[in-house]
Design an enzyme around this catalytic site. Structure first.
Site, PDB file in Angstrom:
ATOM      1  N   ALA A 137      18.104  43.961  24.694  1.00  0.00           N
ATOM      2  CA  ALA A 137      16.842  44.708  24.092  1.00  0.00           C
ATOM      3  C   ALA A 137      16.201  43.764  23.116  1.00  0.00           C
ATOM      4  O   ALA A 137      15.082  44.098  22.552  1.00  0.00           O
ATOM      5  CB  ALA A 137      17.350  45.823  23.612  1.00  0.00           C
ATOM      6  N   ARG A 182      27.599  49.979  33.227  1.00  0.00           N
ATOM      7  CA  ARG A 182      26.169  50.244  32.446  1.00  0.00           C
ATOM      8  C   ARG A 182      24.876  50.771  33.512  1.00  0.00           C
ATOM      9  O   ARG A 182      24.701  49.635  34.302  1.00  0.00           O
ATOM     10  CB  ARG A 182      25.854  49.483  31.365  1.00  0.00           C
ATOM     11  CG  ARG A 182      24.424  49.459  30.752  1.00  0.00           C
ATOM     12  CD  ARG A 182      24.204  48.418  30.186  1.00  0.00           C
ATOM     13  NE  ARG A 182      22.852  48.494  29.355  1.00  0.00           N
ATOM     14  CZ  ARG A 182      21.884  47.654  29.285  1.00  0.00           C
ATOM     15  NH1 ARG A 182      22.089  46.418  29.447  1.00  0.00           N
ATOM     16  NH2 ARG A 182      20.818  47.898  28.470  1.00  0.00           N
ATOM     17  N   PRO A 212      22.693  42.416  23.303  1.00  0.00           N
ATOM     18  CA  PRO A 212      23.467  43.731  23.042  1.00  0.00           C
ATOM     19  C   PRO A 212      23.260  44.559  24.634  1.00  0.00           C
ATOM     20  O   PRO A 212      22.527  44.326  25.328  1.00  0.00           O
ATOM     21  CB  PRO A 212      22.445  44.613  21.999  1.00  0.00           C
ATOM     22  CG  PRO A 212      21.073  43.679  22.000  1.00  0.00           C
ATOM     23  CD  PRO A 212      21.400  42.139  22.297  1.00  0.00           C
ATOM     24  N   ASN A 213      24.766  45.282  24.801  1.00  0.00           N
ATOM     25  CA  ASN A 213      25.041  46.006  25.685  1.00  0.00           C
ATOM     26  C   ASN A 213      25.392  45.520  26.874  1.00  0.00           C
ATOM     27  O   ASN A 213      25.905  45.883  27.860  1.00  0.00           O
ATOM     28  CB  ASN A 213      23.784  47.092  26.003  1.00  0.00           C
ATOM     29  CG  ASN A 213      23.552  48.036  24.680  1.00  0.00           C
ATOM     30  OD1 ASN A 213      24.704  48.722  24.192  1.00  0.00           O
ATOM     31  ND2 ASN A 213      22.301  47.948  24.231  1.00  0.00           N
ATOM     32  N   HIS A 225      16.614  37.957  33.077  1.00  0.00           N
ATOM     33  CA  HIS A 225      16.930  39.370  33.008  1.00  0.00           C
ATOM     34  C   HIS A 225      17.216  39.686  34.302  1.00  0.00           C
ATOM     35  O   HIS A 225      16.726  39.549  35.203  1.00  0.00           O
ATOM     36  CB  HIS A 225      15.640  40.026  32.633  1.00  0.00           C
ATOM     37  CG  HIS A 225      14.903  39.705  31.168  1.00  0.00           C
ATOM     38  ND1 HIS A 225      15.513  40.169  30.127  1.00  0.00           N
ATOM     39  CD2 HIS A 225      13.896  38.930  31.066  1.00  0.00           C
ATOM     40  CE1 HIS A 225      14.902  39.523  28.984  1.00  0.00           C
ATOM     41  NE2 HIS A 225      13.797  38.831  29.682  1.00  0.00           N
ATOM     42  N   ASN A 259      19.923  35.630  27.959  1.00  0.00           N
ATOM     43  CA  ASN A 259      19.495  37.197  28.173  1.00  0.00           C
ATOM     44  C   ASN A 259      19.582  37.803  26.889  1.00  0.00           C
ATOM     45  O   ASN A 259      20.654  38.309  26.463  1.00  0.00           O
ATOM     46  CB  ASN A 259      20.407  37.714  29.395  1.00  0.00           C
ATOM     47  CG  ASN A 259      19.804  39.030  29.796  1.00  0.00           C
ATOM     48  OD1 ASN A 259      18.972  39.997  28.955  1.00  0.00           O
ATOM     49  ND2 ASN A 259      20.477  39.804  30.828  1.00  0.00           N
ATOM     50  N   GLU A 273      15.119  32.053  30.185  1.00  0.00           N
ATOM     51  CA  GLU A 273      15.267  33.378  29.864  1.00  0.00           C
ATOM     52  C   GLU A 273      15.661  34.106  31.095  1.00  0.00           C
ATOM     53  O   GLU A 273      14.801  33.923  32.156  1.00  0.00           O
ATOM     54  CB  GLU A 273      13.913  33.999  29.089  1.00  0.00           C
ATOM     55  CG  GLU A 273      14.117  35.370  28.796  1.00  0.00           C
ATOM     56  CD  GLU A 273      12.597  35.926  28.350  1.00  0.00           C
ATOM     57  OE1 GLU A 273      11.602  34.901  28.124  1.00  0.00           O
ATOM     58  OE2 GLU A 273      12.370  37.244  28.210  1.00  0.00           O
ATOM     59  N   TYR A 298      21.491  47.479  36.862  1.00  0.00           N
ATOM     60  CA  TYR A 298      22.071  46.480  36.616  1.00  0.00           C
ATOM     61  C   TYR A 298      23.304  45.779  37.214  1.00  0.00           C
ATOM     62  O   TYR A 298      23.711  44.753  37.051  1.00  0.00           O
ATOM     63  CB  TYR A 298      22.602  46.418  35.002  1.00  0.00           C
ATOM     64  CG  TYR A 298      21.665  46.675  33.923  1.00  0.00           C
ATOM     65  CD1 TYR A 298      20.672  45.570  33.448  1.00  0.00           C
ATOM     66  CD2 TYR A 298      21.474  47.948  33.274  1.00  0.00           C
ATOM     67  CE1 TYR A 298      19.668  45.913  32.686  1.00  0.00           C
ATOM     68  CE2 TYR A 298      20.615  48.242  32.368  1.00  0.00           C
ATOM     69  CZ  TYR A 298      19.780  47.240  31.972  1.00  0.00           C
ATOM     70  OH  TYR A 298      18.567  47.115  31.090  1.00  0.00           O
ATOM     71  N   ARG A 322       9.608  48.048  34.803  1.00  0.00           N
ATOM     72  CA  ARG A 322      10.333  49.117  34.036  1.00  0.00           C
ATOM     73  C   ARG A 322       9.306  49.595  33.008  1.00  0.00           C
ATOM     74  O   ARG A 322       8.012  49.692  33.142  1.00  0.00           O
ATOM     75  CB  ARG A 322      11.578  48.461  33.624  1.00  0.00           C
ATOM     76  CG  ARG A 322      12.376  48.214  34.635  1.00  0.00           C
ATOM     77  CD  ARG A 322      13.906  47.678  34.061  1.00  0.00           C
ATOM     78  NE  ARG A 322      14.422  48.903  33.402  1.00  0.00           N
ATOM     79  CZ  ARG A 322      15.439  48.453  32.721  1.00  0.00           C
ATOM     80  NH1 ARG A 322      16.295  47.579  32.574  1.00  0.00           N
ATOM     81  NH2 ARG A 322      16.207  49.518  32.102  1.00  0.00           N
TER      82      ARG A 322
HETATM   83  C1  DHK Z   1      18.700  44.074  29.565  1.00  0.00           C
HETATM   84  C2  DHK Z   1      18.653  44.742  28.661  1.00  0.00           C
HETATM   85  O1  DHK Z   1      19.832  45.130  28.019  1.00  0.00           O
HETATM   86  C3  DHK Z   1      17.277  45.507  28.387  1.00  0.00           C
HETATM   87  O2  DHK Z   1      17.344  46.075  27.241  1.00  0.00           O
HETATM   88  C4  DHK Z   1      16.123  44.695  28.958  1.00  0.00           C
HETATM   89  C5  DHK Z   1      17.741  43.241  30.251  1.00  0.00           C
HETATM   90  C6  DHK Z   1      16.497  44.053  30.415  1.00  0.00           C
HETATM   91  C7  DHK Z   1      18.072  42.749  31.918  1.00  0.00           C
HETATM   92  O3  DHK Z   1      17.465  43.192  32.629  1.00  0.00           O
HETATM   93  O4  DHK Z   1      19.029  41.972  31.860  1.00  0.00           O
HETATM   94  O5  DHK Z   1      15.046  45.388  28.596  1.00  0.00           O
END
Ligand code: DHK
Length: 147
Positions: free
Chosen positions: A77, A18, A10-11, A100, A74, A98, A23, A107
């Site tokens: 959340a 974002r 998500p996101n 991130h 990835n 995995e 990011y 964090r």
């Molecule tokens: C991406 C997200 O959307 C967060 O919810 C994770 C991760 C971290 C990232 O760093 O890619 O906590």
């Protein structure tokens, strides 16, 4: 020739817009293009997808069981909440990495725990969007070693 799944939770569809201070400015399409070039140059095939829905990620992991040689994920959340994604990954027999973008350990405390890390063969966190390519390069090297 192997098929690699790169899955995003998500996101991550909002990458580039974002919280760029966390990011970065690359979009998911930028990451996909770089990974596709890398995979294809090594003679492999990439399935790259993103969903905001937990079940869709699980369905892709189930599809990967049948056809993929490795998964890079990835989970966004869902990393910190989803036993269901962990259970799905536990049914996959190949390597799982995995990724991130941010260093989750630097964090908020709620981001420090990852269900997925209890299954992952390796974890990259804090390498920015380059983490995807680093994980993919590793998988490609692994495939060529096992030939
Ligand atoms: C991406 C997200 O959307 C967060 O919810 C994770 C991760 C971290 C990232 O760093 O890619 O906590």
């Amino acid at each position: 020739m192997s098929l690699v799944y790169i899955l995003n939770g998500p996101n991550l569809n909002l990458l580039g817009q974002r919280q760029p201070e966390i990011y970065g400015r690359d979009t998911l399409a930028d990451i996909e293009a770089r990974c596709r070039t890398l995979a294809e140059a090594a003679g492999h095939i990439l399935f790259f997808a993103q969903s905001n829905r937990e079940y869709e990620l699980i369905d892709w992991i189930h599809a990967a069981r049948i056809e993929a040689a490795g998964i890079i994920i990835n989970p966004g959340a869902f990393t910190h909440t989803s036993v269901a994604i962990l259970d799905a990954l536990n049914t996959f027999e190949g390597p799982v990495f995995e990724v991130h973008i941010s260093n989750i350990h630097k964090r908020e405390v709620f981001r420090h725990h990852s269900y997925v890390s209890t299954r992952a063969d390796g974890v990259l966190a804090g390498f920015g969007t380059e983490g995807y390519e680093l994980a993919l390069r590793h998988l490609i090297n692994r495939f060529s070693r096992s030939r």
